[in-house]
Design a protein around this motif. Structure first.
Motif, mmCIF file in Angstrom:
data_model
loop_
_atom_site.group_PDB
_atom_site.id
_atom_site.type_symbol
_atom_site.label_atom_id
_atom_site.label_comp_id
_atom_site.label_asym_id
_atom_site.label_seq_id
_atom_site.Cartn_x
_atom_site.Cartn_y
_atom_site.Cartn_z
ATOM 1 N N TRP A 105 0.682 -1.032 -0.232
ATOM 2 C CA TRP A 105 -0.019 0.063 -0.113
ATOM 3 C C TRP A 105 0.831 1.321 -0.027
ATOM 4 O O TRP A 105 0.514 2.239 -0.606
ATOM 5 C CB TRP A 105 -0.785 -0.034 1.271
ATOM 6 C CG TRP A 105 -1.970 -1.148 1.099
ATOM 7 C CD1 TRP A 105 -2.081 -2.230 1.760
ATOM 8 C CD2 TRP A 105 -2.916 -1.127 0.219
ATOM 9 N NE1 TRP A 105 -3.087 -2.978 1.591
ATOM 10 C CE2 TRP A 105 -3.774 -2.621 0.519
ATOM 11 C CE3 TRP A 105 -3.423 -0.447 -1.029
ATOM 12 C CZ2 TRP A 105 -4.768 -3.165 -0.170
ATOM 13 C CZ3 TRP A 105 -4.477 -0.899 -1.645
ATOM 14 C CH2 TRP A 105 -5.017 -2.077 -1.449
ATOM 15 N N ILE A 106 1.809 1.454 0.766
ATOM 16 C CA ILE A 106 2.855 2.369 0.765
ATOM 17 C C ILE A 106 3.609 2.698 -0.572
ATOM 18 O O ILE A 106 3.850 3.664 -0.975
ATOM 19 C CB ILE A 106 3.643 2.340 2.004
ATOM 20 C CG1 ILE A 106 2.835 2.732 3.119
ATOM 21 C CG2 ILE A 106 4.812 3.384 1.999
ATOM 22 C CD1 ILE A 106 3.667 2.173 4.668
ATOM 23 N N SER A 107 3.805 1.392 -1.161
ATOM 24 C CA SER A 107 4.547 1.774 -2.490
ATOM 25 C C SER A 107 3.702 2.273 -3.568
ATOM 26 O O SER A 107 3.720 3.054 -4.530
ATOM 27 C CB SER A 107 4.886 0.249 -3.094
ATOM 28 O OG SER A 107 5.823 -0.146 -2.314
ATOM 29 N N VAL A 109 1.108 4.443 -2.393
ATOM 30 C CA VAL A 109 1.166 6.051 -2.165
ATOM 31 C C VAL A 109 2.462 6.529 -2.816
ATOM 32 O O VAL A 109 2.257 7.603 -3.388
ATOM 33 C CB VAL A 109 1.222 5.879 -0.711
ATOM 34 C CG1 VAL A 109 1.475 7.528 -0.293
ATOM 35 C CG2 VAL A 109 0.165 5.703 -0.099
ATOM 36 N N GLY A 110 3.423 5.974 -2.823
ATOM 37 C CA GLY A 110 4.670 6.567 -3.387
ATOM 38 C C GLY A 110 4.416 6.771 -5.106
ATOM 39 O O GLY A 110 4.979 7.590 -5.477
ATOM 40 N N THR A 112 1.494 7.287 -6.433
ATOM 41 C CA THR A 112 0.644 8.324 -6.384
ATOM 42 C C THR A 112 1.055 9.876 -6.514
ATOM 43 O O THR A 112 0.597 10.784 -6.801
ATOM 44 C CB THR A 112 -0.524 8.524 -5.452
ATOM 45 O OG1 THR A 112 0.155 8.502 -4.149
ATOM 46 C CG2 THR A 112 -1.462 7.039 -5.596
ATOM 47 N N VAL A 113 2.239 9.898 -5.848
ATOM 48 C CA VAL A 113 3.090 11.156 -5.758
ATOM 49 C C VAL A 113 4.030 11.184 -6.757
ATOM 50 O O VAL A 113 4.113 12.298 -7.286
ATOM 51 C CB VAL A 113 3.942 11.001 -4.284
ATOM 52 C CG1 VAL A 113 5.112 12.120 -4.379
ATOM 53 C CG2 VAL A 113 3.247 10.832 -2.852
ATOM 54 N N SER A 158 9.040 10.877 -3.957
ATOM 55 C CA SER A 158 8.299 9.472 -3.968
ATOM 56 C C SER A 158 9.146 8.571 -2.906
ATOM 57 O O SER A 158 8.352 7.921 -1.974
ATOM 58 C CB SER A 158 7.916 8.918 -5.214
ATOM 59 O OG SER A 158 9.157 8.310 -5.882
ATOM 60 N N THR A 161 8.784 9.817 0.521
ATOM 61 C CA THR A 161 7.215 9.559 0.813
ATOM 62 C C THR A 161 7.096 8.423 1.410
ATOM 63 O O THR A 161 6.479 8.134 2.464
ATOM 64 C CB THR A 161 6.311 10.136 -0.270
ATOM 65 O OG1 THR A 161 6.401 11.461 -0.797
ATOM 66 C CG2 THR A 161 4.890 9.746 0.022
ATOM 67 N N MET A 162 7.638 7.283 0.869
ATOM 68 C CA MET A 162 7.412 6.038 1.107
ATOM 69 C C MET A 162 8.099 5.695 2.555
ATOM 70 O O MET A 162 7.733 5.303 3.364
ATOM 71 C CB MET A 162 7.686 5.161 0.069
ATOM 72 C CG MET A 162 7.151 5.022 -1.287
ATOM 73 S SD MET A 162 7.516 3.532 -1.958
ATOM 74 C CE MET A 162 9.162 4.228 -2.802
ATOM 75 N N ALA A 165 6.243 7.466 5.187
ATOM 76 C CA ALA A 165 4.614 6.683 5.324
ATOM 77 C C ALA A 165 4.963 5.421 6.238
ATOM 78 O O ALA A 165 4.290 5.160 7.235
ATOM 79 C CB ALA A 165 4.159 6.566 4.198
ATOM 80 N N TYR A 169 3.753 4.469 9.983
ATOM 81 C CA TYR A 169 2.792 3.303 9.971
ATOM 82 C C TYR A 169 3.492 2.618 11.020
ATOM 83 O O TYR A 169 2.704 1.759 12.078
ATOM 84 C CB TYR A 169 2.588 2.680 8.615
ATOM 85 C CG TYR A 169 1.600 1.630 8.901
ATOM 86 C CD1 TYR A 169 0.235 1.663 8.741
ATOM 87 C CD2 TYR A 169 2.046 -0.046 9.105
ATOM 88 C CE1 TYR A 169 -0.618 0.601 8.727
ATOM 89 C CE2 TYR A 169 1.138 -1.046 9.186
ATOM 90 C CZ TYR A 169 -0.452 -0.385 8.831
ATOM 91 O OH TYR A 169 -1.142 -1.599 9.202
#
Length: 210
Positions: A105-107, A109-110, A112-113, A158, A161-162, A165, A169
């Motif tokens: 999920w965090i990948s 997120v990266g 989407t950035v 990105s 960001t990962m 995040a 988490y």
């Protein structure tokens, strides 16, 4: 990056072994040693991207324009290498705790950035106008197009960001409460670093040469 990833994957069996033996108090210092190693590997990778790229391109007789753009991209990506190394260390920790979904999920997120940041920084304001029209604020329309360098900045963003995040988490997730890795930072310890290196470096070399 492949070598870094493989080396830090060595943390997964270490954490899993400690977890299976119900030695949860030993997991936190093991993770901290991996984070120290990650910072070191990320810093070394960044320095190599800044200093070794152009000499290699010259030896390979890469056309000057291609070499210039590629070096610009890699010089920007270099800022993200410590971030991606920290992410990989925390991912290995999470995997060792039998919790593998956060990395997926965090990948995402990266990603989407990375996608909008790439478009914005590569094409600048002109690209936004072509995509969205002239109604966007004039400030955005005046953004410069950075090309390959902008693509590298987006990639570095990105990566960090990962990392952030994943850190958030692992601090907030219930799965990690028994370990509490973000309390009482353990200083570098040769025994813990050596254990990770012995387990992880063969994995890193194997992935690098695959």
């Amino acid at each position: 990056m492949l070598f870094m990833t493989g080396t830090l994957m060595g943390l997964t069996p270490i954490v899993a072994h400690l977890l299976g033996g119900q030695r949860n108090t030993a997991i936190r210092p093991a993770v901290h040693q991996a984070l120290w190693v990650a910072l070191l590997l990320g810093a070394v990778a960044a320095v190599l991207l800044w200093s070794a790229v152009m000499p290699i391109f010259i030896l390979m007789k890469v056309p000057p324009e291609v070499a210039k753009e590629s070096a610009a991209y890699l010089s920007a990506v270099a800022f993200g290498m410590p971030g991606i190394a920290l992410f990989q260390a925390l991912r290995a920790f999470s995997d060792g705790m039998n919790h593998t979904r956060p990395a997926l999920w965090i990948s995402l997120v990266g990603l989407t950035v990375n996608i909008p940041a790439n478009y914005l920084l590569i094409y600048g304001g002109d690209g936004l106008v072509d995509l969205l029209g002239t109604w966007i604020p004039s400030t955005l329309q005046q953004l410069p197009a950075l090309g390959a360098f902008g693509c590298g900045i987006a990639t570095a963003l990105s990566m960090w960001t990962m990392a952030i995040a994943m850190a958030w988490y692992t601090r907030r997730g219930r799965t990690y409460k028994s370990v509490a890795i973000w309390q009482h930072l353990t200083p570098p310890q040769w025994s813990g670093i050596r254990e990770l290196v012995v387990v992880g470096v063969p994995i890193g070399v194997a992935i690098l040469l695959r």
